[in-house]
Scaffold this motif. Structure first.
Motif, mmCIF file in Angstrom:
data_model
loop_
_atom_site.group_PDB
_atom_site.id
_atom_site.type_symbol
_atom_site.label_atom_id
_atom_site.label_comp_id
_atom_site.label_asym_id
_atom_site.label_seq_id
_atom_site.Cartn_x
_atom_site.Cartn_y
_atom_site.Cartn_z
ATOM 1 N N ASN A 179 -2.280 10.215 7.106
ATOM 2 C CA ASN A 179 -2.092 9.429 5.973
ATOM 3 C C ASN A 179 -0.570 9.089 6.173
ATOM 4 O O ASN A 179 0.214 9.877 6.497
ATOM 5 C CB ASN A 179 -2.360 10.264 4.692
ATOM 6 C CG ASN A 179 -3.731 10.352 4.368
ATOM 7 O OD1 ASN A 179 -4.440 9.486 4.434
ATOM 8 N ND2 ASN A 179 -4.215 11.555 4.106
ATOM 9 N N PHE A 228 2.523 6.931 4.227
ATOM 10 C CA PHE A 228 3.229 6.651 2.782
ATOM 11 C C PHE A 228 4.389 6.106 3.101
ATOM 12 O O PHE A 228 5.333 6.469 3.725
ATOM 13 C CB PHE A 228 3.288 7.767 2.017
ATOM 14 C CG PHE A 228 2.199 8.493 1.734
ATOM 15 C CD1 PHE A 228 1.018 8.128 1.042
ATOM 16 C CD2 PHE A 228 2.265 9.692 2.368
ATOM 17 C CE1 PHE A 228 -0.044 8.880 0.860
ATOM 18 C CE2 PHE A 228 1.035 10.748 2.158
ATOM 19 C CZ PHE A 228 0.035 10.432 1.314
ATOM 20 N N LEU A 241 0.012 3.169 2.802
ATOM 21 C CA LEU A 241 0.211 3.029 1.479
ATOM 22 C C LEU A 241 1.650 2.433 1.128
ATOM 23 O O LEU A 241 2.478 3.297 1.869
ATOM 24 C CB LEU A 241 -0.132 4.152 0.600
ATOM 25 C CG LEU A 241 -1.762 4.636 0.489
ATOM 26 C CD1 LEU A 241 -2.089 5.792 -0.230
ATOM 27 C CD2 LEU A 241 -2.437 3.210 -0.116
ATOM 28 N N CYS A 285 -4.438 14.269 -0.980
ATOM 29 C CA CYS A 285 -4.764 13.518 0.184
ATOM 30 C C CYS A 285 -6.147 13.519 0.699
ATOM 31 O O CYS A 285 -6.818 12.708 1.157
ATOM 32 C CB CYS A 285 -4.177 14.278 1.536
ATOM 33 S SG CYS A 285 -2.442 13.363 1.548
ATOM 34 N N LEU A 298 -7.912 10.865 -1.392
ATOM 35 C CA LEU A 298 -7.505 9.800 -0.752
ATOM 36 C C LEU A 298 -8.459 9.547 0.399
ATOM 37 O O LEU A 298 -8.970 8.502 0.630
ATOM 38 C CB LEU A 298 -5.927 10.093 -0.389
ATOM 39 C CG LEU A 298 -5.205 8.738 0.282
ATOM 40 C CD1 LEU A 298 -5.155 7.672 -0.995
ATOM 41 C CD2 LEU A 298 -3.972 9.059 0.895
ATOM 42 N N ASN A 299 -8.810 10.431 1.106
ATOM 43 C CA ASN A 299 -9.460 10.271 2.394
ATOM 44 C C ASN A 299 -10.894 10.103 1.914
ATOM 45 O O ASN A 299 -11.580 9.032 2.570
ATOM 46 C CB ASN A 299 -9.258 11.361 3.355
ATOM 47 C CG ASN A 299 -7.969 11.655 3.955
ATOM 48 O OD1 ASN A 299 -7.454 10.552 4.024
ATOM 49 N ND2 ASN A 299 -7.463 12.770 4.332
ATOM 50 N N LYS A 322 -11.108 6.496 1.120
ATOM 51 C CA LYS A 322 -10.931 5.809 1.964
ATOM 52 C C LYS A 322 -12.207 5.464 3.204
ATOM 53 O O LYS A 322 -12.533 4.681 3.374
ATOM 54 C CB LYS A 322 -9.799 6.153 2.809
ATOM 55 C CG LYS A 322 -8.504 5.453 3.041
ATOM 56 C CD LYS A 322 -7.753 5.850 4.129
ATOM 57 C CE LYS A 322 -6.320 5.869 3.830
ATOM 58 N NZ LYS A 322 -5.419 6.635 4.620
ATOM 59 N N LEU A 328 -6.132 3.814 -5.209
ATOM 60 C CA LEU A 328 -5.559 3.709 -4.146
ATOM 61 C C LEU A 328 -4.541 4.365 -3.613
ATOM 62 O O LEU A 328 -4.689 5.008 -2.276
ATOM 63 C CB LEU A 328 -4.828 2.188 -4.149
ATOM 64 C CG LEU A 328 -3.985 1.525 -3.044
ATOM 65 C CD1 LEU A 328 -5.234 1.186 -2.070
ATOM 66 C CD2 LEU A 328 -3.142 0.369 -3.498
#
Ligand SMILES: Cc1cc2nc3c(=O)[nH]c(=O)nc-3n(C[C@H](O)[C@H](O)[C@H](O)COP(=O)(O)OP(=O)(O)OC[C@H]3O[C@@H](n4cnc5c(N)ncnc54)[C@H](O)[C@@H]3O)c2cc1C
Ligand code: SF4
Ligand code: SF4
Ligand code: SF4
Lengths: 591, 116
Positions: free
Chosen positions: A347, A349, A374, B19, B22-23, B26, B62
């Motif tokens: 991930n 950022f 992001l 996270c 988030l994943n 996604k 998002l």
């Protein structure tokens, strides 16, 4: 041979001057001046027709000096010098009086007073031309050989191109290895070529060339001579010195990266690195490894903080780096795309102030958005906070894209996107006397029109020593320096302005004051009839005239601005102009 | 613990990124709101006058702000799925589709309902 018959040409500048200054009245008064044999008012003196009229007038009346009272010499000095030459005059027996910027535009409210001032200015111009002497341009031979300082990509590319043209080159690099910053990087935007491979390619080519001599661990310690014919002294390692003659010098000494102060965005804590540090880590990461590790720990999330050490507030004081470093948005976005390629589960950022992936690099940004990076936008006033606990970094950002709410993210690595700063190169700057800009980088004469030339004739700057540049911009500017060098050297000679200082041997007492005053080492000592006097080396002299007021005997003066010229101009400026208050005979007749 | 630059966050609420959430979102990838340009058309046009602006909701999803999504479960279920917003969105965001996929997530994660 001083001037006896003068022509004065007053320009209306299509109303720019004549709307506020009574040009015809000026002509009438000027015509009365001693030594003025011709006077004329033109609507546009600079137009082809205007110039032709003046040339005919000069030839017809056999004038030997002229004054044009028009705009600033910055605009048309060259135009009117060339015109004087075409009319058969010596171009240095022409004086331009600035009747526009220094008179009509400055005094739009009072025509009578403006006209009086105009009269004074033109009289001074007449005095200057009257006391002028014909001068000849200085012609200097040029040697077809170049010294390139700094073997980063900009310097190496310059050397190769000069060699292609047939000009021989000495390249000196102060480090033991060539390649500068670029050799540290892996995949670089925009085409993902490895930085170290690009360097290798140029280095191999460089070493093949017979007309390129590469010296590492080498630095410039002395420079003498002038454009077209410099003598330079180079130090190799600690104890080896040698001298060399070159026609010009290209400086491509590059930049340094900003190092955050301890604690700035947590710098110094584990897991917090700069972009250059991270890029080196990536360059060493095997593409096929499918994961990125830092300190033996696998990275699952990365937070980039942009604009570190760039775009700093001027309230931080003189040392603030107020400029944008240009390369870093694109480099970071590209880096995050590389990261995605290696391990798609990471991930990422991005905490930015503005994204400046200008031009074609915008595509890199679009790609990174598509790949799931992001973006969070922070305001300069609310920089993100960074902390480290339980083996993870925590970053909090006030995100203007989420209604200015504070967003907290935990990540394995924080990358500080550090900018480019000027390299400390005191010795080089001292030896070459290249001016340094407000931002600390080397300064060109004109950013648009003369982007690689410096005020030191024959010394060019190229690449990121001029200011933040990515690789293609660095190489583009080094190619510009090559073109300027080749144009200079292949012609075989240069013409220089003859407006340089000159010593009157009868007045000079050799006290050495001028030598102390001169910033360009243009004064030397010589002997005439057993008398020690100062002598100016015309090629080194810039005609700045710092020496003139320093001389207690008024023995030194600048050609084209001699003491006689300046004092006669002052006298003329001070002469009575009340005549403008009186009506002319013609006006009396008509009223 | 060592912290720097904290002045700006004093006494202010903090939203934490999750996270995992988030994943998941996604991976589901039906959810697509990156195209949103924050114009507000959807808000103006919504017949239910839903409290939470769709664009805010999308931003939370998002960036993986799960806590914010869960706080707004009621709002998410107030949507009529009438697609008024979607018809008018200049950026072509599949707003109703997004709300639907969020409901799938909430059904599964909050109410323990699964499709199979
Ligand atoms: C982290 C990072 C990532 C980047 N990524 C990219 C990218 O992906 N794409 C891209 O286009 N650009 C990128 N750049 C920019 C790129 O690195 C520069 O544009 C490029 O290195 C500039 O080359 P240069 O030759 O002008 O300067 P440098 O690379 O700095 O080379 C200057 C050379 O001069 C030598 N030198 C200095 N002083 C002296 C002296 N007094 N005497 C002798 N030698 C001296 C130095 O030792 C050095 O070898 C990146 C930059 C950074 C910091
Ligand atoms: S290029 Fe981007 S990161 Fe670099 S200083 Fe400019 S805005 Fe900041
Ligand atoms: S300052 Fe004047 S007097 Fe003294 S050395 Fe120079 S030219 Fe001669
Ligand atoms: S109408 Fe579309 S683009 Fe505009 S705020 Fe709503 S979702 Fe975003």
């Amino acid at each position: 041979m001083s001037v006896k018959k003068i022509g004065v040409y007053i320009c209306e500048c299509g109303g720019n001057i004549s709307d506020f200054v009574d040009t015809e009245r000026l002509r009438i008064e000027i015509a009365k001046e001693k030594d003025v044999d011709s006077s004329m008012v033109n609507m546009f003196t600079c137009s082809d027709a205007g110039q032709q009229k003046v040339i005919e007038d000069i030839k017809e009346k056999h004038l030997d000096g002229i004054v044009v009272a028009s705009c600033s010499p910055k605009l048309h000095l060259g135009t009117f010098r060339a015109m004087a030459k075409r009319a058969g005059l010596n171009e240095y027996q022409y004086t331009q009086v600035n009747l526009r910027e220094q008179c009509s535009w400055a005094h739009t409210h009072d025509m009578q007073k403006a006209t009086k001032k105009g009269l004074r200015l033109i009289r001074a111009g007449i005095a200057k031309t009257l006391n002028s002497k014909p001068l000849k341009k200085l012609r200097v031979k040029t040697l077809p050989h170049v010294l390139v300082i700094g073997a980063g990509m900009a310097g190496m590319r310059a050397a190769l191109s000069l060699s292609d043209i047939g000009i021989s080159v000495h390249v000196i690099e102060k480090e033991p290895e060539v390649g500068g910053m670029t050799k540290r990087w892996g995949k670089m935007f925009p085409r993902n070529k490895n930085g170290y491979e690009l360097v290798e390619k140029l280095e191999t080519e460089l070493k093949k060339r017979d007309n390129i001599e590469l010296l590492t661990n080498a630095e410039l310690v002395e420079k003498d001579g002038h454009i077209g014919d410099f003598s330079v002294k180079i130090q190799v390692k600690k104890d080896h010195f040698f001298s060399l003659k070159v026609g010009c010098i290209i400086v491509s000494t590059g930049f340094e990266t900003y190092t955050p102060t301890k604690g700035e965005f947590g710098y110094g804590l584990p897991g917090i690195v700069t972009l250059p540090e991270f890029e080196e880590l990536l360059a060493q990461t095997d593409d096929g490894s499918k994961m990125i590790s830092y300190n033996k720990k696998q990275i699952k999330s990365i937070c980039y903080i942009y604009c570190v050490g760039s775009r700093q507030n001027k309230m931080m004081g003189e040392s603030a780096h107020q400029y944008c470093s240009r390369y870093c948005c694109s480099a970071t976005v590209n880096t995050s795309n590389q990261v995605h390629e290696i391990d798609q589960t990471i991930n990422q950022f991005h905490l930015y102030r503005d994204i400046r992936t200008y031009g074609k690099y915008e595509l890199l940004y679009t790609k990174s958005l598509e790949e799931g990076s992001l973006y969070f936008r922070y305001d300069e006033e609310y920089p993100p906070s960074v902390s480290f606990e339980n083996n993870t970094c925590t970053v909090v950002v006030k995100d203007s894209l989420t209604g200015n709410q504070n967003i907290k993210m935990n990540c394995d690595l924080v990358v500080l996107v550090t900018g480019m700063i000027p390299r400390t190169n005191k010795q080089l700057a001292n030896v070459l006397k290249i001016p340094i800009g407000q931002d600390g980088f080397f300064n060109e004469i004109h950013p648009k029109l003369r982007p690689v030339e410096t005020v030191v004739d024959g010394v060019f700057i190229a690449g990121s020593c001029q200011g933040p540049k990515n690789l293609s911009e660095s190489v583009a500017s080094s190619m510009a320096a090559v073109a300027k060098s080749a144009a200079l050297l292949l012609k075989g000679y240069v013409n220089l302005e003859p407006l340089v200082a000159e010593v009157d041997p009868n007045l000079c007492e050799w006290c050495g004051e001028c030598l102390k005053a001169c910033p360009y080492n243009a004064i030397q000592i010589t002997e005439i009839e057993n008398k020690k006097i100062a002598e100016v080396v015309p090629i080194l002299c810039k005609g700045g005239g710092v020496c003139v007021p320093a001389c207690p005997s008024q023995a030194i003066s600048v050609k084209g601005y001699t003491n006689t010229q300046i004092s006669s101009m002052i006298e003329s400026l001070a002469k009575n102009v009340d005549i403008i208050d009186e009506e002319t005979n013609e006006e009396k007749k008509t009223s | 613990m060592i912290t720097t630059n904290t002045d700006s966050q004093k006494n202010e609420k903090i939203v934490t990124i999750n996270c995992q959430f988030l994943n998941q979102m996604k991976l589901g990838s039906e959810f697509n709101a990156t195209a949103c340009i924050n114009c507000g058309t959807c808000t103006a046009i919504c017949p239910m006058e839903i409290n939470l602006l769709p664009r805010q909701l999308f931003r939370y999803v998002l960036i993986g702000a799960e806590e914010k999504v869960l706080e707004n479960v009621n709002n998410i279920y107030s949507c009529l799925l009438c697609r008024m917003c979607e018809e008018n969105c200049p950026a072509g965001v599949h707003i109703a589709e997004n709300v639907r996929s969020l409901r799938t997530y909430i059904n599964r994660e909050v109410y323990g309902l699964s499709r199979s």
